[in-house]
Scaffold this motif. Structure first.
Motif, PDB file in Angstrom:
ATOM      1  N   LYS A 298       0.814  -1.219   0.000  1.00  0.00           N
ATOM      2  CA  LYS A 298       0.000   0.000   0.000  1.00  0.00           C
ATOM      3  C   LYS A 298       0.845   1.266   0.000  1.00  0.00           C
ATOM      4  N   ASP A 299       2.142   1.132   0.280  1.00  0.00           N
ATOM      5  CA  ASP A 299       3.021   2.301   0.330  1.00  0.00           C
ATOM      6  C   ASP A 299       3.467   2.708  -1.076  1.00  0.00           C
ATOM      7  N   TYR A 300       3.785   3.982  -1.236  1.00  0.00           N
ATOM      8  CA  TYR A 300       4.304   4.458  -2.517  1.00  0.00           C
ATOM      9  C   TYR A 300       5.608   5.237  -2.348  1.00  0.00           C
ATOM     10  N   PHE A 301       6.164   5.188  -1.122  1.00  0.00           N
ATOM     11  CA  PHE A 301       7.449   5.835  -0.850  1.00  0.00           C
ATOM     12  C   PHE A 301       8.279   4.888  -0.002  1.00  0.00           C
ATOM     13  N   TYR A 302       9.466   4.480  -0.508  1.00  0.00           N
ATOM     14  CA  TYR A 302      10.309   3.525   0.199  1.00  0.00           C
ATOM     15  C   TYR A 302      11.740   3.651  -0.322  1.00  0.00           C
ATOM     16  N   THR A 303      12.649   3.078   0.451  1.00  0.00           N
ATOM     17  CA  THR A 303      14.070   3.162   0.108  1.00  0.00           C
ATOM     18  C   THR A 303      14.706   1.790   0.194  1.00  0.00           C
ATOM     19  N   LEU A 304      15.542   1.450  -0.784  1.00  0.00           N
ATOM     20  CA  LEU A 304      16.320   0.221  -0.776  1.00  0.00           C
ATOM     21  C   LEU A 304      17.774   0.561  -0.490  1.00  0.00           C
ATOM     22  N   SER A 305      18.413  -0.200   0.389  1.00  0.00           N
ATOM     23  CA  SER A 305      19.796   0.070   0.796  1.00  0.00           C
ATOM     24  C   SER A 305      20.616  -1.207   0.707  1.00  0.00           C
ATOM     25  N   ASP A 306      21.846  -1.070   0.207  1.00  0.00           N
ATOM     26  CA  ASP A 306      22.709  -2.242   0.056  1.00  0.00           C
ATOM     27  C   ASP A 306      24.167  -1.811   0.160  1.00  0.00           C
ATOM     28  N   SER A 307      25.045  -2.760   0.449  1.00  0.00           N
ATOM     29  CA  SER A 307      26.468  -2.468   0.551  1.00  0.00           C
ATOM     30  C   SER A 307      27.280  -3.664   0.092  1.00  0.00           C
ATOM     31  N   SER A 308      28.444  -3.388  -0.480  1.00  0.00           N
ATOM     32  CA  SER A 308      29.381  -4.433  -0.890  1.00  0.00           C
ATOM     33  C   SER A 308      30.603  -4.333   0.014  1.00  0.00           C
ATOM     34  N   TRP A 309      30.781  -5.303   0.871  1.00  0.00           N
ATOM     35  CA  TRP A 309      31.773  -5.209   1.950  1.00  0.00           C
ATOM     36  C   TRP A 309      33.217  -5.253   1.446  1.00  0.00           C
ATOM     37  N   ASN A 310      34.026  -4.293   1.923  1.00  0.00           N
ATOM     38  CA  ASN A 310      35.478  -4.307   1.756  1.00  0.00           C
ATOM     39  C   ASN A 310      35.901  -4.444   0.290  1.00  0.00           C
ATOM     40  N   ASP A 311      35.204  -3.754  -0.589  1.00  0.00           N
ATOM     41  CA  ASP A 311      35.506  -3.901  -2.021  1.00  0.00           C
ATOM     42  C   ASP A 311      36.429  -2.808  -2.551  1.00  0.00           C
ATOM     43  N   ASP A 312      36.669  -1.757  -1.756  1.00  0.00           N
ATOM     44  CA  ASP A 312      37.556  -0.681  -2.201  1.00  0.00           C
ATOM     45  C   ASP A 312      39.005  -1.098  -1.962  1.00  0.00           C
ATOM     46  N   VAL A 313      39.702  -1.415  -3.029  1.00  0.00           N
ATOM     47  CA  VAL A 313      41.050  -1.971  -2.892  1.00  0.00           C
ATOM     48  C   VAL A 313      42.058  -0.939  -2.416  1.00  0.00           C
ATOM     49  N   ASP A 314      41.743   0.351  -2.547  1.00  0.00           N
ATOM     50  CA  ASP A 314      42.683   1.386  -2.125  1.00  0.00           C
ATOM     51  C   ASP A 314      42.666   1.624  -0.624  1.00  0.00           C
ATOM     52  N   HIS A 315      41.464   1.553  -0.012  1.00  0.00           N
ATOM     53  CA  HIS A 315      41.351   1.900   1.408  1.00  0.00           C
ATOM     54  C   HIS A 315      40.613   0.867   2.252  1.00  0.00           C
ATOM     55  N   GLY A 316      40.095  -0.176   1.646  1.00  0.00           N
ATOM     56  CA  GLY A 316      39.400  -1.214   2.409  1.00  0.00           C
ATOM     57  C   GLY A 316      37.998  -0.832   2.843  1.00  0.00           C
ATOM     58  N   ARG A 317      37.476   0.262   2.303  1.00  0.00           N
ATOM     59  CA  ARG A 317      36.119   0.656   2.666  1.00  0.00           C
ATOM     60  C   ARG A 317      35.095  -0.120   1.831  1.00  0.00           C
ATOM     61  N   SER A 318      33.836   0.052   2.175  1.00  0.00           N
ATOM     62  CA  SER A 318      32.759  -0.718   1.544  1.00  0.00           C
ATOM     63  C   SER A 318      31.864   0.199   0.728  1.00  0.00           C
ATOM     64  N   THR A 319      31.704  -0.114  -0.540  1.00  0.00           N
ATOM     65  CA  THR A 319      30.838   0.684  -1.406  1.00  0.00           C
ATOM     66  C   THR A 319      29.384   0.422  -1.058  1.00  0.00           C
ATOM     67  N   GLY A 320      28.655   1.489  -0.772  1.00  0.00           N
ATOM     68  CA  GLY A 320      27.237   1.369  -0.449  1.00  0.00           C
ATOM     69  C   GLY A 320      26.385   2.118  -1.448  1.00  0.00           C
ATOM     70  N   SER A 321      25.111   1.783  -1.471  1.00  0.00           N
ATOM     71  CA  SER A 321      24.192   2.453  -2.380  1.00  0.00           C
ATOM     72  C   SER A 321      22.781   2.389  -1.825  1.00  0.00           C
ATOM     73  N   TYR A 322      22.037   3.453  -2.041  1.00  0.00           N
ATOM     74  CA  TYR A 322      20.613   3.420  -1.701  1.00  0.00           C
ATOM     75  C   TYR A 322      19.822   4.050  -2.838  1.00  0.00           C
ATOM     76  N   GLN A 323      18.564   3.656  -2.955  1.00  0.00           N
ATOM     77  CA  GLN A 323      17.653   4.205  -3.951  1.00  0.00           C
ATOM     78  C   GLN A 323      16.315   4.469  -3.276  1.00  0.00           C
TER      79      GLN A 323
END
Length: 284
Positions: free
Chosen positions: A106-131
């Motif tokens: 019944k909702d028409y407003f929502y957010t999806l969130s995801d992350s890829s752990w430890n994928d940044d080879v330069d600094h060891g951080r995790s790329t995340g994304s939301y929509q």
């Protein structure tokens, strides 16, 4: 291919020589892609990675940029669509076939969130994304690298969920004002594909595995406790934010792209061109 700092040019002169060889201003081109990515969620991961190397790009970075430009050349027909009847949207069909998501149909407003752990080879951080979606179309999105280095995939998902909740809260206030609501909306669905991250957000109990997490990232817990957000699980295959966290295989990338975006027919493109010409005062 994953661009890294090891692929940088040795100095500014070498980078300038490559720019001349390729007849391409790397920084300006990436800047244009950042603007384009506002409505093209299918390229946000590539643009996020390329933007890290605008100072001294190397040959590998130029090749990656050209690959992205070729992709856009071959997929120039994609755009964002909003629906007066949300049931017609692709994301509604995902919720409809997922038993655990029946409550938010019944909702028409929502957010999806995801992350890829430890994928940044330069600094060891995790790329995340939301929509964030409203009326079946994307109204906000991000592909980013949160500052804390996550010690587990669940922590990476939880860190990104915090950014998703903050962005969602801001959008909700705008929508409440536009819709004339006198009370702030409650129980906004935040969809994650990590049950561990959902458990961390639903519980105020810290364990030896979570007590090191910075307090500001417990914004998620506070939002859930106040009833502002509700955390929901969605399967990894249906997590549309995957498109902003990693290089997805070709078939899966096509599936995600065709779900998030829709083809724009030639008639619509021609009408848009006429509108632009009219606004500019050109002869139509």
């Amino acid at each position: 291919f994953v661009p890294t700092a090891d692929d940088n040019s040795v100095d500014e002169a070498a980078a300038a020589a490559l720019s001349t060889e390729y007849n391409l201003d790397f920084a300006s081109c990436v800047g244009a892609l950042i603007y384009l990515a506002l409505t093209r969620t299918d390229i946000i991961h590539a643009v996020n990675k390329l933007a890290k190397y605008t100072r001294r790009p190397g040959r590998s970075h130029f090749n990656a940029l050209i690959h992205t430009l070729r992709y856009l050349r071959d997929h120039a027909y994609l755009g964002v669509t909003f629906y007066s009847d949300v049931k017609r949207s692709a994301i509604y069909k995902i919720f409809e076939r997922t038993e655990s998501l029946q409550a938010i149909l019944k909702d028409y407003f929502y957010t999806l969130s995801d992350s890829s752990w430890n994928d940044d080879v330069d600094h060891g951080r995790s790329t995340g994304s939301y929509q964030s979606y409203y009326m079946g179309g994307v109204v906000d999105h991000s592909s980013n690298l949160p500052d804390p280095i996550a010690l587990s995939s669940a922590e990476a998902e939880y860190n990104e969920a915090c950014l998703a909740c903050m962005a969602t809260n801001h959008l909700a206030m705008i929508l409440d004002e536009l819709e004339g609501k006198t009370e702030p909306r409650k129980a906004i669905p935040i969809l994650l594909d990590s049950k561990s991250a959902i458990a961390m957000g639903n519980s105020f109990r810290d364990t030896k595995h979570t007590r090191h997490i910075m307090r500001r990232f417990h914004y998620v817990r506070e939002g859930v406790d106040s009833g502002r957000f509700v955390l929901c699980w969605i399967g990894t295959d249906d997590m549309l934010s995957n498109i902003g966290t990693k290089q997805t295989p070709g078939p899966h990338h096509t599936l995600l792209t065709n779900t998030v975006l829709v083809p724009v027919n030639d008639v619509s493109i021609a009408a848009f061109i006429r509108l632009v010409q009219y606004k500019r005062g050109d002869s139509v």
